[in-house]
Design a protein around this motif. Structure first.
Motif, PDB file in Angstrom:
ATOM      1  N   LEU A 505       0.877  -1.175   0.000  1.00 59.33           N
ATOM      2  CA  LEU A 505       0.000   0.000   0.000  1.00 59.33           C
ATOM      3  C   LEU A 505       0.910   1.219   0.000  1.00 59.33           C
ATOM      4  O   LEU A 505       1.739   1.380   0.895  1.00 59.33           O
ATOM      5  CB  LEU A 505      -0.894   0.009   1.240  1.00 59.33           C
ATOM      6  CG  LEU A 505      -1.878  -1.167   1.374  1.00 59.33           C
ATOM      7  CD1 LEU A 505      -2.606  -1.064   2.692  1.00 59.33           C
ATOM      8  CD2 LEU A 505      -2.885  -1.155   0.223  1.00 59.33           C
ATOM      9  N   SER A 535       4.548  -2.036 -15.809  1.00 66.62           N
ATOM     10  CA  SER A 535       3.437  -1.563 -14.973  1.00 66.62           C
ATOM     11  C   SER A 535       2.196  -1.453 -15.850  1.00 66.62           C
ATOM     12  O   SER A 535       2.269  -0.980 -16.988  1.00 66.62           O
ATOM     13  CB  SER A 535       3.764  -0.203 -14.360  1.00 66.62           C
ATOM     14  OG  SER A 535       2.607   0.360 -13.767  1.00 66.62           O
ATOM     15  N   ALA A 555       5.231   5.672  -6.678  1.00 62.18           N
ATOM     16  CA  ALA A 555       3.809   6.053  -6.714  1.00 62.18           C
ATOM     17  C   ALA A 555       3.700   7.531  -7.060  1.00 62.18           C
ATOM     18  O   ALA A 555       4.297   8.375  -6.402  1.00 62.18           O
ATOM     19  CB  ALA A 555       3.146   5.781  -5.360  1.00 62.18           C
ATOM     20  N   THR A 559      -4.040   8.271  -7.909  1.00 63.78           N
ATOM     21  CA  THR A 559      -4.309   7.106  -7.079  1.00 63.78           C
ATOM     22  C   THR A 559      -4.974   5.996  -7.897  1.00 63.78           C
ATOM     23  O   THR A 559      -5.551   6.252  -8.961  1.00 63.78           O
ATOM     24  CB  THR A 559      -5.217   7.462  -5.891  1.00 63.78           C
ATOM     25  OG1 THR A 559      -6.476   7.927  -6.396  1.00 63.78           O
ATOM     26  CG2 THR A 559      -4.582   8.540  -5.034  1.00 63.78           C
ATOM     27  N   GLY A 560      -4.914   4.772  -7.365  1.00 56.58           N
ATOM     28  CA  GLY A 560      -5.552   3.644  -8.044  1.00 56.58           C
ATOM     29  C   GLY A 560      -4.799   2.351  -7.751  1.00 56.58           C
ATOM     30  O   GLY A 560      -3.920   2.284  -6.902  1.00 56.58           O
ATOM     31  N   THR A 561      -5.161   1.303  -8.496  1.00 52.58           N
ATOM     32  CA  THR A 561      -4.543  -0.008  -8.336  1.00 52.58           C
ATOM     33  C   THR A 561      -3.780  -0.353  -9.615  1.00 52.58           C
ATOM     34  O   THR A 561      -4.300  -0.156 -10.727  1.00 52.58           O
ATOM     35  CB  THR A 561      -5.607  -1.080  -8.051  1.00 52.58           C
ATOM     36  OG1 THR A 561      -6.319  -0.712  -6.867  1.00 52.58           O
ATOM     37  CG2 THR A 561      -4.944  -2.442  -7.850  1.00 52.58           C
ATOM     38  N   VAL A 562      -2.555  -0.850  -9.454  1.00 55.73           N
ATOM     39  CA  VAL A 562      -1.717  -1.159 -10.601  1.00 55.73           C
ATOM     40  C   VAL A 562      -1.014  -2.501 -10.343  1.00 55.73           C
ATOM     41  O   VAL A 562      -0.735  -2.853  -9.205  1.00 55.73           O
ATOM     42  CB  VAL A 562      -0.687  -0.026 -10.840  1.00 55.73           C
ATOM     43  CG1 VAL A 562       0.224   0.107  -9.652  1.00 55.73           C
ATOM     44  CG2 VAL A 562       0.108  -0.273 -12.108  1.00 55.73           C
ATOM     45  N   THR A 563      -0.772  -3.236 -11.429  1.00 54.00           N
ATOM     46  CA  THR A 563      -0.056  -4.502 -11.322  1.00 54.00           C
ATOM     47  C   THR A 563       1.357  -4.323 -11.872  1.00 54.00           C
ATOM     48  O   THR A 563       1.542  -3.898 -13.021  1.00 54.00           O
ATOM     49  CB  THR A 563      -0.778  -5.616 -12.105  1.00 54.00           C
ATOM     50  OG1 THR A 563      -2.087  -5.787 -11.557  1.00 54.00           O
ATOM     51  CG2 THR A 563       0.001  -6.924 -12.001  1.00 54.00           C
ATOM     52  N   VAL A 576       0.451  -6.699  -6.969  1.00 57.22           N
ATOM     53  CA  VAL A 576      -0.641  -5.713  -7.026  1.00 57.22           C
ATOM     54  C   VAL A 576      -0.354  -4.615  -6.016  1.00 57.22           C
ATOM     55  O   VAL A 576      -0.177  -4.875  -4.828  1.00 57.22           O
ATOM     56  CB  VAL A 576      -2.007  -6.370  -6.727  1.00 57.22           C
ATOM     57  CG1 VAL A 576      -3.115  -5.310  -6.733  1.00 57.22           C
ATOM     58  CG2 VAL A 576      -2.301  -7.448  -7.758  1.00 57.22           C
ATOM     59  N   VAL A 577      -0.275  -3.364  -6.479  1.00 58.61           N
ATOM     60  CA  VAL A 577       0.041  -2.203  -5.639  1.00 58.61           C
ATOM     61  C   VAL A 577      -1.154  -1.258  -5.626  1.00 58.61           C
ATOM     62  O   VAL A 577      -1.715  -0.959  -6.686  1.00 58.61           O
ATOM     63  CB  VAL A 577       1.291  -1.471  -6.165  1.00 58.61           C
ATOM     64  CG1 VAL A 577       1.547  -0.215  -5.342  1.00 58.61           C
ATOM     65  CG2 VAL A 577       2.489  -2.402  -6.136  1.00 58.61           C
ATOM     66  N   VAL A 578      -1.546  -0.839  -4.422  1.00 58.02           N
ATOM     67  CA  VAL A 578      -2.637   0.151  -4.272  1.00 58.02           C
ATOM     68  C   VAL A 578      -2.011   1.485  -3.878  1.00 58.02           C
ATOM     69  O   VAL A 578      -1.302   1.573  -2.879  1.00 58.02           O
ATOM     70  CB  VAL A 578      -3.652  -0.302  -3.208  1.00 58.02           C
ATOM     71  CG1 VAL A 578      -4.734   0.768  -3.033  1.00 58.02           C
ATOM     72  CG2 VAL A 578      -4.281  -1.627  -3.609  1.00 58.02           C
ATOM     73  N   PHE A 580      -2.658   5.374  -2.722  1.00 59.73           N
ATOM     74  CA  PHE A 580      -3.717   6.213  -2.142  1.00 59.73           C
ATOM     75  C   PHE A 580      -3.154   7.522  -1.656  1.00 59.73           C
ATOM     76  O   PHE A 580      -1.959   7.700  -1.594  1.00 59.73           O
ATOM     77  CB  PHE A 580      -4.380   5.471  -0.988  1.00 59.73           C
ATOM     78  CG  PHE A 580      -3.465   5.192   0.165  1.00 59.73           C
ATOM     79  CD1 PHE A 580      -3.490   6.014   1.289  1.00 59.73           C
ATOM     80  CD2 PHE A 580      -2.565   4.143   0.137  1.00 59.73           C
ATOM     81  CE1 PHE A 580      -2.666   5.778   2.352  1.00 59.73           C
ATOM     82  CE2 PHE A 580      -1.731   3.906   1.191  1.00 59.73           C
ATOM     83  CZ  PHE A 580      -1.790   4.727   2.301  1.00 59.73           C
TER      84      PHE A 580
END
Length: 580
Positions: A505, A535, A555, A559-563, A576-578, A580
């Protein structure tokens, strides 16, 4: 303007970005310590006027909790890495609302967030980034811990969160739950409503810590309660004190009713808490109303809480505990006061003194000035308690180093092996000088590294120049590293990854290191093959290789979710990285 631009100046940051690219320049903000140097001024109002070429902040924690403190120290260095004792260190914070820093480098955490602390001297600065977090919840209490209700009756429970030292925490979210909603329900505010006769346990949870109250639902009494009186109606307490209140129930004719359930509550539990038996405990200065409720009727008492006398100083520490100073130079000491439980006390007066003013003097801010060779003890006294530091004053080196000879001047070693170099310092006449400090460095640490004692370790095939420096003079040795014979071929079966964050996170603007280990089908570690990084959303988080088996995930502001995917041939692993 970014935090780096506020500290180092926009012109210097633009030059840094042109050299290392936008990603590397952004990564400087998230580094533990950043050094800013160059022609332009930084947050230090002084222009470069002395020998200072660099400022270094010594070890600092990555984070503090709100209310915590840490004493930082910094030194100014010349172009050769020698300490410049005459340089004065100026301290500043990028956001005083998050953390402040005193003139001697004592940082005090104020509110959650991220802040940069700068140490500046003669136009040069260094940064340390600190994350300030809330004090975690260590325990939860529910008051009252047992309630007896008649059918259709209600009672309000109060949950209080505490830190590990027993201090009440405010503003922490609480989740309420009932073990038997068919007997008693509870809403998000802790209001319990009886539904049917029986028993239920109501639980309050905050940050994983739990406390509960036992609820008993009985049939309503034959004669209802018409009024409740609390005695005494008012009390004054100091923090930590207690008093016991009494509740009396009456019917409509003023007759006393016995055996009726009483629910005690406080309008301000952080000021005064009340037990199920009416015992009030003072928590902090202020006013609270204590209510006693029975069958919907309520009586109250006013509690005034005052702060007791300040906690006395129990001990004093001085940092650093010992220093060696050259005649005519200075060093600044820091004194920290503590109570009997080891908690830091702020705002206490410190009186500094020296046992030998002929050797070293000290001013009211803890700055020690070396007068003559010898030893002196510097004491810091607060409220009769004393801490001390030992000061050794030495004379400056009488003869400067003119040359540095490194032996051997060339060496060839295999990858993974070592060799030891020696450095001899000499004056301008060729006389050997002993006891001089020698700093070792490698021109190519990816090929060969060197320890502080001149031990060279071969890392990878190639060439590197090892330099020994003393008092601005250098000597070198040429190192050739040979590659070992290639290992027998092995089949790559999987790629195992580890991250510098326990859970991926990431806050926007931060970085995370990913390390890859190549394994065969039996789980044996293989040499790292060529790796490819990618990415799925580089605008959210990008990835860049930083070594044979490492990469840096950055980062960005989105914001969001990325692999993040690392692969070698057909073998790959996803992370998987979130953000925020």
């Amino acid at each position: 303007m970014s935090a780096l631009e506020r500290i180092c100046g926009p012109v210097r940051v633009r030059r840094m970005r042109r050299v290392v690219g936008r990603v590397a320049a952004l990564a400087l903000v998230g580094a533990a310590v950043v050094s800013c140097s160059g022609g332009e001024s930084t947050t230090d109002p002084l222009q470069p006027t002395g020998r200072t070429a660099n400022v270094v902040i010594n070890s600092a924690p990555g984070s503090l909790v709100v209310g915590g403190t840490v004493a930082l120290s910094a030194v100014a260095q010349d172009a050769s890495g020698n300490i410049v004792p005459e340089a004065t260190i100026h301290w500043s914070s990028s956001d005083d609302a998050i953390a402040t820093v005193s003139s001697v480098g004592v940082v005090t955490a104020k509110a959650p967030g991220s802040v940069q602390i700068a140490a500046s001297a003669e136009g040069h600065s260094a940064l340390v980034t600190l994350a300030v977090t809330n004090v975690p919840v260590a325990s939860v209490t529910v008051a009252p811990n047992s309630v007896s209700l008649a059918l259709g009756g209600t009672a309000t429970l109060t949950a209080i969160a505490y830190d590990q030292n027993g201090n009440a925490l405010t503003g922490r979210p609480v989740t309420w739950a009932s073990s038997a909603p068919s007997v008693a329900t509870v809403d998000g505010n802790g209001v319990v409503t009886s539904v049917a006769q029986g028993s239920a346990t109501v639980t309050a949870t905050s940050e994983g810590k739990t406390a509960s109250a036992a609820i008993t639902v009985t049939a309503p009494p034959a004669i209802p309660v018409a009024s409740v009186a609390v005695a005494p109606t008012s009390s004054s307490l100091t923090v930590g004190g207690t008093t016991t209140l009494t509740a009396i129930t009456y019917d409509a004719n003023g007759n006393t009713l016995t055996g009726r359930g009483i629910v005690w509550a406080s309008s301000a539990p952080a000021v005064a808490a009340v037990s199920t038996s009416g015992v009030v405990t003072a928590k902090s200065a202020g006013t609270a109303t204590i209510t006693a409720t029975s069958e919907g009727k309520t009586g109250s008492a006013t509690i005034n809480v005052t702060t007791p006398a300040p906690v006395p100083v129990s001990s004093v520490t001085v940092a650093p505990p010992s220093s060696t100073v050259v005649t005519g130079s200075t060093v600044t000491l820091t004194a920290v006061t503590y109570d009997a439980q080891g908690h830091t006390l702020s705002g206490r007066q410190i009186v500094w003194a020296s046992t030998a003013n002929g050797v070293a003097t000290v001013n009211g801010s803890g700055t020690v000035t070396a007068v003559a060779p010898g030893t002196a003890t510097i004491t810091a006294t607060s409220e009769g308690k004393t801490g001390s530091a030992s000061i050794t004053v030495t004379a400056p080196a009488p003869v400067p180093v003119a040359t540095v000879d490194v032996s051997p001047t060339t060496a060839t070693i295999d990858v993974g092996t070592t060799t030891t170099l020696s450095a001899t310092t000499k004056d301008s006449r060729g006389n050997i000088l002993t006891g001089r400090v020698v700093d070792w460095s490698s021109s190519n640490q990816s090929v060969a590294t060197v320890s502080s004692s001149g031990v060279v370790t071969a890392v990878a095939a190639g060439t590197a120049t090892i330099t020994a420096s003393s008092e601005g003079q250098n000597g070198t040795a040429a190192i050739t590293v040979k590659a070992p014979p290639p290992p027998p071929a092995a089949h790559l079966d999987s790629l195992a990854v580890t991250t510098s964050l326990p859970i991926p996170l990431m806050r926007t603007g931060t970085t995370m290191t990913v390390t890859v280990t190549a394994l065969d089908a039996s789980g044996n570690v293989l040499p790292t093959p060529a790796l490819t990084w990618s990415s799925t959303a580089s605008s959210v988080a990008s990835v860049a290789s930083t070594g044979a088996n490492t990469a840096l995930v950055t980062a960005h502001k989105k914001t969001g979710t990325v692999t993040i995917t690392v692969s070698s041939g057909r073998v790959h692993t996803d992370i998987v990285v979130v953000v925020f």
